[in-house]
Scaffold this motif. Sequence first.
Motif, PDB file in Angstrom:
ATOM      1  N   SER A 147      36.753  14.460  11.753  1.00 45.68           N
ATOM      2  CA  SER A 147      37.969  14.155  12.989  1.00 45.68           C
ATOM      3  C   SER A 147      37.305  13.356  13.903  1.00 45.68           C
ATOM      4  CB  SER A 147      38.439  15.471  13.572  1.00 45.68           C
ATOM      5  OG  SER A 147      39.010  16.263  12.514  1.00 45.68           O
ATOM      6  N   ALA A 148      37.877  12.510  14.660  1.00 43.00           N
ATOM      7  CA  ALA A 148      37.268  11.507  15.339  1.00 43.00           C
ATOM      8  C   ALA A 148      38.493  11.477  16.777  1.00 43.00           C
ATOM      9  CB  ALA A 148      37.361  10.072  14.769  1.00 43.00           C
ATOM     10  N   ASP A 149      38.445  12.420  17.614  1.00 47.04           N
ATOM     11  CA  ASP A 149      39.255  12.379  18.796  1.00 47.04           C
ATOM     12  C   ASP A 149      38.462  12.593  20.028  1.00 47.04           C
ATOM     13  OD1 ASP A 149      41.181  12.963  20.591  1.00 47.04           O
ATOM     14  OD2 ASP A 149      42.326  14.172  19.524  1.00 47.04           O
ATOM     15  N   GLU A 171      32.148  10.646  19.739  1.00 43.84           N
ATOM     16  CA  GLU A 171      33.362  10.280  18.706  1.00 43.84           C
ATOM     17  C   GLU A 171      34.227  11.541  18.687  1.00 43.84           C
ATOM     18  OE1 GLU A 171      30.459   7.685  15.512  1.00 43.84           O
ATOM     19  OE2 GLU A 171      30.988   9.669  15.123  1.00 43.84           O
ATOM     20  N   HIS A 172      33.859  12.630  18.980  1.00 46.06           N
ATOM     21  CA  HIS A 172      34.920  13.953  18.727  1.00 46.06           C
ATOM     22  C   HIS A 172      34.525  14.783  19.853  1.00 46.06           C
ATOM     23  CE1 HIS A 172      37.837  16.252  16.783  1.00 46.06           C
ATOM     24  NE2 HIS A 172      36.848  17.274  16.619  1.00 46.06           N
TER      25      HIS A 172
END
Length: 281
Positions: A147-149, A171-172
């Motif tokens: 995931s990248a949030d 990045e997350h």
Amino acid sequence: MDAIARWVEESPYTAALGMRLTKLDEISASIALPFSNANANPGRALHGGCAASLAAVGAQCVSRAAMGAGAGPFHTASVQINYLAAAIGEAVHAHARLLRRGKDLSFVEIDVATEDGKSIAHATALVRARQGAEPASLSVAAGDDGSADPGSLGPHVVKAPYMAARRIVVEHMQGGNSRLTMPGSGANADLDGGAHEGAVLALLDTTGAMAAWAHTGPGPYKASTPSMQAQILAPPSAQDLVAYGRVVQSDGAIFWAHAEVAGRDDGRVFARGTVIYRIVT
């Protein structure tokens, strides 16, 4: 002794921070770090990664002097760092003292203090001298789900001077999990070209802190790292780094976050540890 001084003062990472070796013998070492805004958080507070770096460098200086260059390569197999107070716009010094030397292990105590004698961090370290042995076989990081949030906080925190100088990227940062990246070259490198242990410890510290923030989300909080336990499993190689953090326990104010740092290219874990982070209103 000259080789150790060059390692401290000419490694790209420690040179970027401004470290200077002021004393060295086979049982003690002192390292000066003048204040620089590039080493600070907002508010001119010294970043915890700098204190951790001073601890690791001080421990290695004493160990290298006690064991001799032929005992290398060296790495800080274990370090326990307690952050006692903040240094605000102040120069600091690290004083390292050899507690015991074995054949391939040395035990070192390090105090980091301001020029007026206020202790800001205390550490004990175990330094491993590999005695020319082949590089250790390292496990591959478990990683995460990709995931990248980074959320609303991630892009903001990396603008702090020390974080920006390390070129750290969040990045997350969601649900008590974090993933950060950092170049292992340039101003984060050791004299031999691999990532410097100090930069690795700073990334580990930051990754654990971001996992804690990923658990609470942004808010009107005060936060700091009271303590970190870390292990460098082998001298880091010359590649970019990725770090994974995960909160494993919280009592509402204290967060225990496991973190590990791996090579971005090969996924091998160079460092792991537990960051204890405090967030309060």
